[in-house]
Write an enzyme that holds these catalytic residues in place. Structure first.
Site, PDB file in Angstrom:
ATOM      1  N   ASP A 148      51.841  38.845 -95.514  1.00  0.00           N
ATOM      2  CA  ASP A 148      52.076  37.348 -95.389  1.00  0.00           C
ATOM      3  C   ASP A 148      53.315  36.592 -95.465  1.00  0.00           C
ATOM      4  O   ASP A 148      54.066  35.805 -94.798  1.00  0.00           O
ATOM      5  CB  ASP A 148      51.191  36.428 -96.183  1.00  0.00           C
ATOM      6  CG  ASP A 148      51.171  35.023 -96.043  1.00  0.00           C
ATOM      7  OD1 ASP A 148      50.066  34.613 -95.026  1.00  0.00           O
ATOM      8  OD2 ASP A 148      51.909  34.534 -96.615  1.00  0.00           O
ATOM      9  N   PHE A 176      49.243  32.221 -94.297  1.00  0.00           N
ATOM     10  CA  PHE A 176      49.044  32.714 -92.672  1.00  0.00           C
ATOM     11  C   PHE A 176      48.041  33.749 -92.735  1.00  0.00           C
ATOM     12  O   PHE A 176      47.456  33.843 -91.810  1.00  0.00           O
ATOM     13  CB  PHE A 176      50.154  32.756 -92.061  1.00  0.00           C
ATOM     14  CG  PHE A 176      51.022  31.850 -91.993  1.00  0.00           C
ATOM     15  CD1 PHE A 176      50.727  30.609 -91.441  1.00  0.00           C
ATOM     16  CD2 PHE A 176      52.320  31.803 -92.300  1.00  0.00           C
ATOM     17  CE1 PHE A 176      51.473  29.333 -91.168  1.00  0.00           C
ATOM     18  CE2 PHE A 176      53.235  30.636 -92.218  1.00  0.00           C
ATOM     19  CZ  PHE A 176      52.753  29.435 -91.616  1.00  0.00           C
ATOM     20  N   ASP A 177      47.656  34.737 -94.050  1.00  0.00           N
ATOM     21  CA  ASP A 177      46.621  35.274 -94.045  1.00  0.00           C
ATOM     22  C   ASP A 177      45.550  34.591 -93.932  1.00  0.00           C
ATOM     23  O   ASP A 177      44.095  35.034 -93.256  1.00  0.00           O
ATOM     24  CB  ASP A 177      46.624  36.224 -95.312  1.00  0.00           C
ATOM     25  CG  ASP A 177      47.328  37.582 -95.224  1.00  0.00           C
ATOM     26  OD1 ASP A 177      47.325  38.239 -94.061  1.00  0.00           O
ATOM     27  OD2 ASP A 177      47.945  37.715 -96.141  1.00  0.00           O
ATOM     28  N   VAL A 178      45.359  33.538 -94.694  1.00  0.00           N
ATOM     29  CA  VAL A 178      44.099  32.538 -94.571  1.00  0.00           C
ATOM     30  C   VAL A 178      43.943  32.006 -93.029  1.00  0.00           C
ATOM     31  O   VAL A 178      42.877  31.921 -92.604  1.00  0.00           O
ATOM     32  CB  VAL A 178      43.900  31.541 -95.649  1.00  0.00           C
ATOM     33  CG1 VAL A 178      43.129  30.625 -95.489  1.00  0.00           C
ATOM     34  CG2 VAL A 178      44.297  32.060 -97.002  1.00  0.00           C
ATOM     35  N   GLY A 181      42.641  34.517 -90.826  1.00  0.00           N
ATOM     36  CA  GLY A 181      41.260  34.705 -91.226  1.00  0.00           C
ATOM     37  C   GLY A 181      40.362  34.031 -90.269  1.00  0.00           C
ATOM     38  O   GLY A 181      39.378  34.244 -90.068  1.00  0.00           O
TER      39      GLY A 181
END
Length: 409
Positions: A148, A176-178, A181
């Site tokens: 991320d 940005f992982d979230v 997701g």
């Protein structure tokens, strides 16, 4: 019969009957599959014998498990499989034989030797929805690891985060992982709906990458460049298009004030005791307040110095001016609780291991989410998963043969 590791909830849930084979790890994929699990999907978390890396990401930890792992893995069943082992690979295939969705975030090409690349999946399991997550796509960025922080840097996010005279700053969470997701969960739900309404009942490959999700998630900043050639710079806590919009000092501590239109500005200055600023030709429109923000800031800070943050918070809230204190995480969770949002839930059924975690933010009026199962220990549900495989027939492809390895081995 019950699906592996399940504790049957009293109410029907939106994704009851959907089976997700979750081969993802760390954050983006597990976050997406947890959201689906909360909504009723049966999620089988397939881990390597070493387990998801985040189990060991600590501090902080609870009972020897990293809270990073706990944050995105509730309502799942864990089985540890070594895909390089023939028997374990057959078990992985058997899970996919019975799944609706396959989620993975391996490096591009990393699953080809196991027959789990996109082309092989489409041939073996034509009805399966295959969601894959990469860091930078499968072309020029295929070899780049999907961390991320790398994406925060490469997307431009860090360049617009921080003070103008300071260094670029990362976000305080793997943002940005979230975001990826969330995009993954949305893509999976759309593909499930499309499959249900299509005449052939086929699945499809849904591909996400962190950099594209970041550029989409930067919304007005990236669109300002794409549509108008504007290359935004760091503004500290200021907004590029609105003012006042950010934290302002009071007699004791900062208070966030967000003014989005002329009416809010008029109520703000009236409450602060400087109503003449609403008619001041320097500040009578959004554009002018932006152009003259330095002069306006001086006048607002002078007025705010007459009271504390709590004093102004109460008075501005009462007249409908958006404002908020700056809290730490603990205070933020407690404030949400004070507002009746019940942010912390006990995950796990009575009589089972329970873990306090953060509530799913989606609320359904008829089919509520459930918190039936705590994040599993590594391989905790292997026996249940294998029993479920024995009791559940494989789904058939269009030729009437098993879609898994039995079809061609």
């Amino acid at each position: 019969m019950s699906t592996p590791g399940s504790q049957a909830p009293a109410a029907r849930r939106p994704l009851d009957g959907v089976v997700v084979a979750d081969f993802s790890r760390v954050l983006a994929g597990p976050y997406a599959t947890m959201l689906l699990a909360d909504m009723g999907a049966t999620v089988i978390k397939v881990e390597s014998p070493n387990g998801d890396d985040t189990r060991l990401w600590m501090p902080p930890e609870r009972d020897g498990i990293g809270t990073y792992y706990l944050s995105v893995n509730r309502n799942k069943s864990s089985i540890a499989l070594d895909l390089a082992d023939e028997d374990d690979l057959r078990t992985a295939y058997a899970i996919l034989d019975r799944a609706d969705v396959f989620v993975e975030n391996f490096k591009p090409g990393g699953l080809a030797r196991f027959g789990l690349d996109a082309e092989s999946v489409r041939e073996r399991w034509p009805r399966l929805i295959h969601a894959s997550i990469t860091g930078f796509g499968t072309d020029g960025g295929a070899s780049m690891p999907g961390y991320d922080l790398l994406v925060q840097g490469m997307s431009g996010f860090m360049h617009v985060t921080g003070h103008p005279d300071g260094d670029p700053q990362r976000a305080g969470v793997a943002i940005f992982d979230v975001v990826t997701g969330l995009h993954t969960a949305i893509g999976i739900l759309a593909a499930l709906l499309e499959r249900r309404s299509s005449e052939d009942g086929l699945g499809q490959h849904v591909a996400m990458n962190l950099l594209s999700s970041a550029l989409s998630g930067l919304v007005n900043q990236t669109t300002g460049y794409a549509a108008a050639g504007n290359n935004p710079q760091r503004l500290g806590n200021d907004h590029p298009s609105l003012y006042p919009y950010g934290p302002f000092p009071t007699a004791d501590q900062d208070l966030i004030i967000c003014v989005g239109n002329n009416s809010q500005f008029a109520r703000l200055v009236q409450t602060l005791g400087v109503p003449e600023l609403a008619a001041d030709p320097r500040f009578e429109s959004v554009l002018l307040r932006n152009q003259n923000r330095d002069e306006l800031r001086t006048l607002l800070v002078e007025a705010l110095a007459a009271g504390t943050a709590d004093h102004w918070f109460e008075r501005l809230q009462a007249v409908g001016v958006p404002c908020a204190p700056i809290l730490d995480i603990a205070q933020g969770v407690r404030r949400a609780d004070d507002l009746g949002l019940e942010p912390v839930v006990q995950v796990g059924s009575p009589g089972t291991r329970q873990v306090p975690l953060i509530r799913n933010p989606v609320s359904f009026s008829r089919t509520p989410v459930a918190y039936a199962k705590a994040p599993p220990h590594l391989d905790e549900d292997a026996a249940d998963v294998r029993a479920w495989l024995e009791a559940t027939p494989a789904r058939q492809d269009d030729a009437g043969r098993p879609a898994g390895p039995e079809a061609d081995r």
